[in-house]
Motif scaffolding. Structure first.
Motif, PDB file in Angstrom:
ATOM      1  N   PHE A   1     -25.285   0.820  -9.880  1.00 58.88           N
ATOM      2  CA  PHE A   1     -25.565  -0.112  -8.788  1.00 58.88           C
ATOM      3  C   PHE A   1     -24.950   0.466  -7.513  1.00 58.88           C
ATOM      4  O   PHE A   1     -23.765   0.818  -7.509  1.00 58.88           O
ATOM      5  N   PHE A   2     -25.706   0.559  -6.428  1.00 64.20           N
ATOM      6  CA  PHE A   2     -25.184   1.191  -5.220  1.00 64.20           C
ATOM      7  C   PHE A   2     -25.731   0.502  -3.972  1.00 64.20           C
ATOM      8  O   PHE A   2     -26.798  -0.108  -3.980  1.00 64.20           O
ATOM      9  N   PHE A   3     -24.952   0.630  -2.872  1.00 65.62           N
ATOM     10  CA  PHE A   3     -25.320   0.025  -1.591  1.00 65.62           C
ATOM     11  C   PHE A   3     -24.481   0.670  -0.490  1.00 65.62           C
ATOM     12  O   PHE A   3     -23.503   1.381  -0.764  1.00 65.62           O
ATOM     13  N   GLU A   4     -24.865   0.410   0.765  1.00 64.64           N
ATOM     14  CA  GLU A   4     -24.120   0.895   1.922  1.00 64.64           C
ATOM     15  C   GLU A   4     -23.673  -0.292   2.774  1.00 64.64           C
ATOM     16  O   GLU A   4     -24.373  -1.301   2.853  1.00 64.64           O
ATOM     17  N   LEU A   5     -22.495  -0.137   3.422  1.00 64.94           N
ATOM     18  CA  LEU A   5     -21.986  -1.180   4.309  1.00 64.94           C
ATOM     19  C   LEU A   5     -21.641  -0.575   5.661  1.00 64.94           C
ATOM     20  O   LEU A   5     -21.050   0.514   5.727  1.00 64.94           O
ATOM     21  N   ASN A   6     -22.001  -1.273   6.733  1.00 63.93           N
ATOM     22  CA  ASN A   6     -21.592  -0.893   8.086  1.00 63.93           C
ATOM     23  C   ASN A   6     -20.397  -1.749   8.485  1.00 63.93           C
ATOM     24  O   ASN A   6     -20.493  -2.980   8.555  1.00 63.93           O
ATOM     25  N   LEU A   7     -19.240  -1.094   8.723  1.00 68.06           N
ATOM     26  CA  LEU A   7     -18.006  -1.795   9.036  1.00 68.06           C
ATOM     27  C   LEU A   7     -17.439  -1.282  10.353  1.00 68.06           C
ATOM     28  O   LEU A   7     -17.899  -0.291  10.899  1.00 68.06           O
ATOM     29  N   LYS A   8     -16.427  -1.973  10.851  1.00 71.85           N
ATOM     30  CA  LYS A   8     -15.692  -1.545  12.032  1.00 71.85           C
ATOM     31  C   LYS A   8     -14.329  -1.021  11.601  1.00 71.85           C
ATOM     32  O   LYS A   8     -13.673  -1.590  10.723  1.00 71.85           O
ATOM     33  N   SER A   9     -13.873   0.061  12.233  1.00 69.51           N
ATOM     34  CA  SER A   9     -12.543   0.589  11.939  1.00 69.51           C
ATOM     35  C   SER A   9     -11.617   0.284  13.100  1.00 69.51           C
ATOM     36  O   SER A   9     -12.057   0.038  14.219  1.00 69.51           O
ATOM     37  N   LYS A  10     -10.320   0.311  12.817  1.00 70.29           N
ATOM     38  CA  LYS A  10      -9.292   0.095  13.833  1.00 70.29           C
ATOM     39  C   LYS A  10      -8.397   1.332  13.860  1.00 70.29           C
ATOM     40  O   LYS A  10      -7.323   1.372  13.265  1.00 70.29           O
ATOM     41  N   ASP A  11      -8.846   2.370  14.569  1.00 73.91           N
ATOM     42  CA  ASP A  11      -8.126   3.639  14.585  1.00 73.91           C
ATOM     43  C   ASP A  11      -6.784   3.544  15.293  1.00 73.91           C
ATOM     44  O   ASP A  11      -5.884   4.347  15.052  1.00 73.91           O
ATOM     45  N   SER A  12      -6.639   2.577  16.193  1.00 69.96           N
ATOM     46  CA  SER A  12      -5.421   2.501  16.990  1.00 69.96           C
ATOM     47  C   SER A  12      -4.223   1.979  16.207  1.00 69.96           C
ATOM     48  O   SER A  12      -3.084   2.112  16.640  1.00 69.96           O
ATOM     49  N   LEU A  13      -4.454   1.394  15.024  1.00 75.88           N
ATOM     50  CA  LEU A  13      -3.352   0.818  14.253  1.00 75.88           C
ATOM     51  C   LEU A  13      -2.622   1.892  13.461  1.00 75.88           C
ATOM     52  O   LEU A  13      -3.204   2.874  13.010  1.00 75.88           O
ATOM     53  N   VAL A  14      -1.334   1.676  13.266  1.00 72.47           N
ATOM     54  CA  VAL A  14      -0.507   2.622  12.514  1.00 72.47           C
ATOM     55  C   VAL A  14      -0.717   2.402  11.025  1.00 72.47           C
ATOM     56  O   VAL A  14      -0.802   1.266  10.550  1.00 72.47           O
ATOM     57  N   ASP A  15      -0.764   3.488  10.255  1.00 69.51           N
ATOM     58  CA  ASP A  15      -1.114   3.395   8.839  1.00 69.51           C
ATOM     59  C   ASP A  15      -0.050   2.732   7.979  1.00 69.51           C
ATOM     60  O   ASP A  15      -0.335   2.258   6.903  1.00 69.51           O
ATOM     61  N   ASP A  16       1.208   2.727   8.464  1.00 66.48           N
ATOM     62  CA  ASP A  16       2.253   2.202   7.581  1.00 66.48           C
ATOM     63  C   ASP A  16       2.435   0.698   7.710  1.00 66.48           C
ATOM     64  O   ASP A  16       3.403   0.139   7.224  1.00 66.48           O
ATOM     65  N   ILE A  17       1.490   0.024   8.373  1.00 66.54           N
ATOM     66  CA  ILE A  17       1.559  -1.446   8.420  1.00 66.54           C
ATOM     67  C   ILE A  17       1.265  -2.001   7.033  1.00 66.54           C
ATOM     68  O   ILE A  17       0.246  -1.669   6.436  1.00 66.54           O
ATOM     69  N   PRO A  18       2.129  -2.840   6.476  1.00 66.92           N
ATOM     70  CA  PRO A  18       1.902  -3.335   5.113  1.00 66.92           C
ATOM     71  C   PRO A  18       0.721  -4.279   5.071  1.00 66.92           C
ATOM     72  O   PRO A  18       0.516  -5.074   5.974  1.00 66.92           O
ATOM     73  N   PHE A  19      -0.083  -4.175   4.024  1.00 65.74           N
ATOM     74  CA  PHE A  19      -1.248  -5.049   3.834  1.00 65.74           C
ATOM     75  C   PHE A  19      -0.967  -6.119   2.797  1.00 65.74           C
ATOM     76  O   PHE A  19      -1.814  -6.912   2.493  1.00 65.74           O
ATOM     77  N   GLU A  20       0.214  -6.123   2.226  1.00 66.46           N
ATOM     78  CA  GLU A  20       0.475  -7.029   1.117  1.00 66.46           C
ATOM     79  C   GLU A  20       1.694  -7.867   1.420  1.00 66.46           C
ATOM     80  O   GLU A  20       2.734  -7.344   1.855  1.00 66.46           O
ATOM     81  N   ILE A  21       1.596  -9.136   1.241  1.00 70.49           N
ATOM     82  CA  ILE A  21       2.732 -10.031   1.449  1.00 70.49           C
ATOM     83  C   ILE A  21       3.625  -9.997   0.209  1.00 70.49           C
ATOM     84  O   ILE A  21       3.164 -10.196  -0.907  1.00 70.49           O
ATOM     85  N   THR A  22       4.886  -9.744   0.427  1.00 74.46           N
ATOM     86  CA  THR A  22       5.821  -9.651  -0.695  1.00 74.46           C
ATOM     87  C   THR A  22       6.044 -11.030  -1.309  1.00 74.46           C
ATOM     88  O   THR A  22       6.321 -12.001  -0.605  1.00 74.46           O
ATOM     89  N   GLN A  23       5.891 -11.093  -2.626  1.00 75.84           N
ATOM     90  CA  GLN A  23       6.110 -12.347  -3.332  1.00 75.84           C
ATOM     91  C   GLN A  23       7.612 -12.629  -3.425  1.00 75.84           C
ATOM     92  O   GLN A  23       8.390 -11.768  -3.826  1.00 75.84           O
ATOM     93  N   LYS A  24       8.027 -13.812  -3.044  1.00 73.24           N
ATOM     94  CA  LYS A  24       9.437 -14.192  -3.104  1.00 73.24           C
ATOM     95  C   LYS A  24       9.701 -15.028  -4.347  1.00 73.24           C
ATOM     96  O   LYS A  24       8.835 -15.773  -4.805  1.00 73.24           O
ATOM     97  N   ASP A  25      10.905 -14.904  -4.849  1.00 75.83           N
ATOM     98  CA  ASP A  25      11.338 -15.746  -5.966  1.00 75.83           C
ATOM     99  C   ASP A  25      12.174 -16.874  -5.380  1.00 75.83           C
ATOM    100  O   ASP A  25      13.374 -16.736  -5.150  1.00 75.83           O
ATOM    101  N   TYR A  26      11.524 -18.001  -5.102  1.00 77.07           N
ATOM    102  CA  TYR A  26      12.196 -19.103  -4.422  1.00 77.07           C
ATOM    103  C   TYR A  26      13.045 -19.920  -5.408  1.00 77.07           C
ATOM    104  O   TYR A  26      12.655 -20.133  -6.554  1.00 77.07           O
ATOM    105  N   ASN A  27      14.184 -20.394  -4.909  1.00 78.30           N
ATOM    106  CA  ASN A  27      14.999 -21.347  -5.659  1.00 78.30           C
ATOM    107  C   ASN A  27      14.625 -22.743  -5.171  1.00 78.30           C
ATOM    108  O   ASN A  27      15.055 -23.180  -4.105  1.00 78.30           O
ATOM    109  N   LEU A  28      13.786 -23.420  -5.949  1.00 80.28           N
ATOM    110  CA  LEU A  28      13.232 -24.702  -5.521  1.00 80.28           C
ATOM    111  C   LEU A  28      14.058 -25.900  -5.993  1.00 80.28           C
ATOM    112  O   LEU A  28      13.662 -27.048  -5.781  1.00 80.28           O
ATOM    113  N   LYS A  29      15.192 -25.635  -6.607  1.00 75.22           N
ATOM    114  CA  LYS A  29      16.023 -26.708  -7.177  1.00 75.22           C
ATOM    115  C   LYS A  29      16.475 -27.673  -6.075  1.00 75.22           C
ATOM    116  O   LYS A  29      16.900 -27.266  -4.999  1.00 75.22           O
TER     117      LYS A  29
END
Length: 741
Positions: free
Chosen positions: A586-614
């Motif tokens: 199964f194959f297809f093509e997508l036309n997307l926009k890139s953001k070349d001005s952004l720095v590559d080391d920006i994290p894309f993932e939110i760190t999961q916290k272990d909350y103390n909900l007591k």
């Protein structure tokens, strides 16, 4: 001599025409526009006057705006002037005049690029259709207008128009949502007027459903705003509604007060003199417009007259013109008689077609609502199944019990996926899916999907291989969630039909021009393949190739249908190559926009916290008894105490009387809904974190939950870790932030 004769007769005819109009009009001098003022300032003044029901003065001010726009040769401002004239004539019930200025605007729009002007043009057309009781066509026209421009004032007026149409076709829930969102609008130009109209709409809606207390409440809100801002027409309408409503609840003294107000307002608001003045002003402005056209024609004739070389040609052409006009007049009269008869026939056929179309739309809505309701109702008991399974797995069951519980968990997950597929297809059919445009990392999206499917691959002894082109920009703009759904379905489908083999996921950069990127995607497997005959219908709903395949491999047969529809949102088409017994691609093509001005080391993932909900103390709003027990048990696992409210009314009462760290709010409840309860709580408590905990359905919109005042949304059934994470993010993080600030 012939030329002088013809010209003298033309001038005489023009003079007679002008005198005839003057005899009909009350002539008075037109104030010329001040050179120090802008066209927009006239528009703003006309809008205020229109909302205060001073239509005659609004027309005069708007005429000054049109003169200034024409003087400045500002075509866009002239389009806006014609549109505002059209809307003002609608206030006077002069549809013919409205269409006249609407047509003038259309002529100008054909020659200029003006998205806002085109959007307003469609909005006016929708209002005219609505007034002609063509409700569904009006809704479609309003949707077109929304796509053309995002001007906040225009969108708010479209929202008001939609609400009135929904109320007209008895879609009261949709109408109520629109009116409620306008009650708290932030419009720059018409905040109070739109809020007044929204209150009036809610009052009329509640009157239709015979909810007299709410009618009185909404009409009183409209009356207060209208009196404060001088909206005389709305003051009158609010008094009419309150007079009827108080009579229904047997408060005859209050009904009498408002009925007396109506008589006083009628004496001042609807006088014969006012109506005459508005009619004179409206007719005079249109007469002036026609007079200007005659003047321009006279100037052209004078120019031709000054050219001696053209005098004989002009005389001949003028005579020919008069002859043609006479012939056309006779022809038009005959054609008009034929047109009248044809129109009668067309109107009859039109009504038949409209009735058939309305019946088809209602049938589609009934099907959509049924499936949406079924999907929602299945989620509620499924929450009990998955919740109890989770709790039992955490209570150290024996190995035999653990095996049974894991099987139960698998069945619950399978059923949830089935329900999600049905809900997704419903949204696609109802055209309720929209593509987002947010920043994301494509490689991370693909890796996340592959990681989530590794267990299925392991069970089938199949390897998933990712061939990723490192030339693909790391920062792209699109809708990562819908892309994840596409690859989840394609890769999951490939794994289902592949045992002891390989599934390969390919992402390859095809071309990049500045920020425009084209990427080629392919998911291929070494599975059972698809025959040529089956390939013709493989993308149809509930289609799996054959009954034997369905019995052996299971599934809904909706995965590829969802993929095809989702890719349609990206203007892309899925393609298939397969040979029976040798695998599929199964194959297809997508036309997307890139953001070349952004720095590559920006994290894309939110760190999961272990909350103390007591120690947290929450209010749980839930009408289902089993769900109350499960939610309370899951909270107690984290040493969280809670209090239960079985309906929205009780929730508002408890939130007002007690102190809680946060509220978990179910949305679908008898009585007042969760979003309405949230709105009422926000009236006296702006800060308390409120998390919507709901089995979301087709008609639900996350934006509606946030607009009501919810801080976050968790859909049922949910993963426990997500549940605890949301509580920590919205309650503990907020407490820490408030303490530090």
């Amino acid at each position: 001599m012939l030329l002088r004769f013809v010209l003298s007769h033309i001038r005489l005819a023009n003079a007679l025409l002008i005198l005839a109009f003057c005899a009909f009009q009350s002539a008075y001098a037109q104030e010329t526009p001040s050179p120090d003022r802008s066209v927009q300032s006239y528009f703003d003044q006309a809008l205020v006057l229109k909302n205060q029901n001073k239509i005659d003065r609004a027309l005069e001010v708007l005429n000054q705006a049109a003169e200034l726009a024409e003087k400045n040769e500002d075509e866009k401002a002239l389009v806006d002037s014609y549109h505002r004239f059209a809307l003002l004539y609608l206030e006077l019930d002069k549809t013919d005049n409205t269409l006249f200025y609407w047509d003038r605007a259309k002529v100008l729009l054909n020659d200029i690029a003006y998205p806002y002007g085109n959007a307003v043009h469609k909005y006016i057309e929708a209002i005219v259709l609505y007034l002609q009781d063509q409700n569904f066509q009006a809704i479609y026209m309003l949707n077109d207008a929304k796509q053309l421009n995002n001007d906040r004032n225009l969108l708010n007026n479209i929202l008001l128009a939609e609400a009135n149409i929904y109320m007209n076709i008895e879609k009261y829930d949709s109408a109520s949502k629109n009116f409620n969102s306008l009650v708290v609008n932030n419009d720059v130009y018409e905040k109070e007027y739109l809020a007044t109209k929204a209150y009036m709409g809610l009052a009329r809606l509640n009157e239709k459903t015979e909810n007299w207390e709410e009618t009185i409440k909404s009409a009183s809100g409209a009356l207060a705003l209208a009196q404060e801002n001088g909206f005389s027409k709305e003051v009158f309408e609010a008094n009419v509604l309150l007079g009827r409503a108080y009579e229904k609840v047997q408060k005859y003294d209050l009904s009498l007060v408002h009925n007396r107000n109506i008589l006083q307002i009628k004496d001042s608001l609807f006088t014969i003199e006012k109506v005459k003045t508005e009619a004179k002003t409206a007719d005079k402005i249109q007469f002036d417009f026609m007079n200007d056209e005659i003047r321009r024609q006279d100037e052209k004739i004078e120019e031709l007259n000054e050219s001696a070389n053209r005098s004989e040609i002009t005389a001949i052409l003028t005579s020919a013109f008069l002859t043609i006009i006479s012939l056309l007049a006779v022809s038009l009269y005959r054609n008009n008689q034929i047109k009248l008869k044809t129109n009668d026939l067309l109107q009859t056929k039109n009504k038949e077609l409209q009735n058939a179309r309305d019946a088809a739309v209602q049938a589609m809505e009934a099907k959509t609502n049924f499936l949406s309701t079924v999907s929602h109702e299945l989620r509620t008991p499924l929450y009990a199944v998955t919740g109890l399974t989770h709790l039992l797995l955490e209570e150290n069951p024996s190995e035999n019990q653990k095996e049974h519980l894991k099987s139960l968990k698998f069945s619950g997950d399978y059923l949830l996926n089935f329900i999600n597929d049905i809900l997704q297809i419903n949204k696609i059919d109802a055209d309720k899916l929209e593509r987002l445009s947010i920043e994301f990392n494509l490689k991370k999206v693909l890796n996340d999907v592959i990681s989530s499917l590794q267990q299925s691959a392991k069970e089938n002894r199949t390897e998933i291989v990712l061939e990723y082109d490192d030339e693909i920009p790391s920062h792209l703009m699109s809708d990562p969630l819908k892309l994840s759904q596409v690859f989840m379905n394609l890769i999951g489908n490939a794994l289902k039909f592949t045992k002891n083999g390989t599934v390969t996921v390919i992402a390859k950069l095809m071309k990049k021009v500045e920020e425009d990127v084209t990427i080629y995607f392919e998911v291929k497997d070494t599975g059972i393949g698809i025959s040529k005959e089956q390939q013709k219908s493989i993308f149809d709903s509930f289609e799996q190739g054959s009954i034997q395949i369905n019995r052996e491999y299971g599934g809904t047969g909706l995965g590829l249908t969802i993929v095809k529809s989702l890719l349609g949102l990206f203007d892309s088409t899925i393609q298939l190559e397969s040979e029976f017994g040798k695998g599929s691609s199964f194959f297809f093509e997508l036309n997307l926009k890139s953001k070349d001005s952004l720095v590559d080391d920006i994290p894309f993932e939110i760190t999961q916290k272990d909350y103390n909900l007591k120690g947290l103390h929450l209010l749980v709003v839930e009408d289902n008894k089993i769900n109350q027990v499960i939610t309370k048990k899951m909270l107690s696992k984290k040493d969280i105490t809670c209090e239960i409210a079985s309906n929205g009314t009780k929730a508002v009462e408890l939130a007002n009387e007690n102190k809680y760290d946060g509220i978990l709010m179910d949305i679908h409840m008898p009585g007042i809904s969760g979003d309405e309860a949230t709105r009422q709580i926000r009236e006296f408590d702006k800060e308390i974190p409120i998390i919507a905990l709901t089995a979301i359905s087709l008609d639900d919109s996350l934006e509606n939950f946030y607009a009501a005042g919810c801080n976050d949304v968790v859909t049922k059934p949910f993963k426990p870790e997500v549940f605890y994470q949301k509580i920590g993010e919205n309650i503990l993080d907020k407490q820490i932030k408030n303490t530090t600030s």
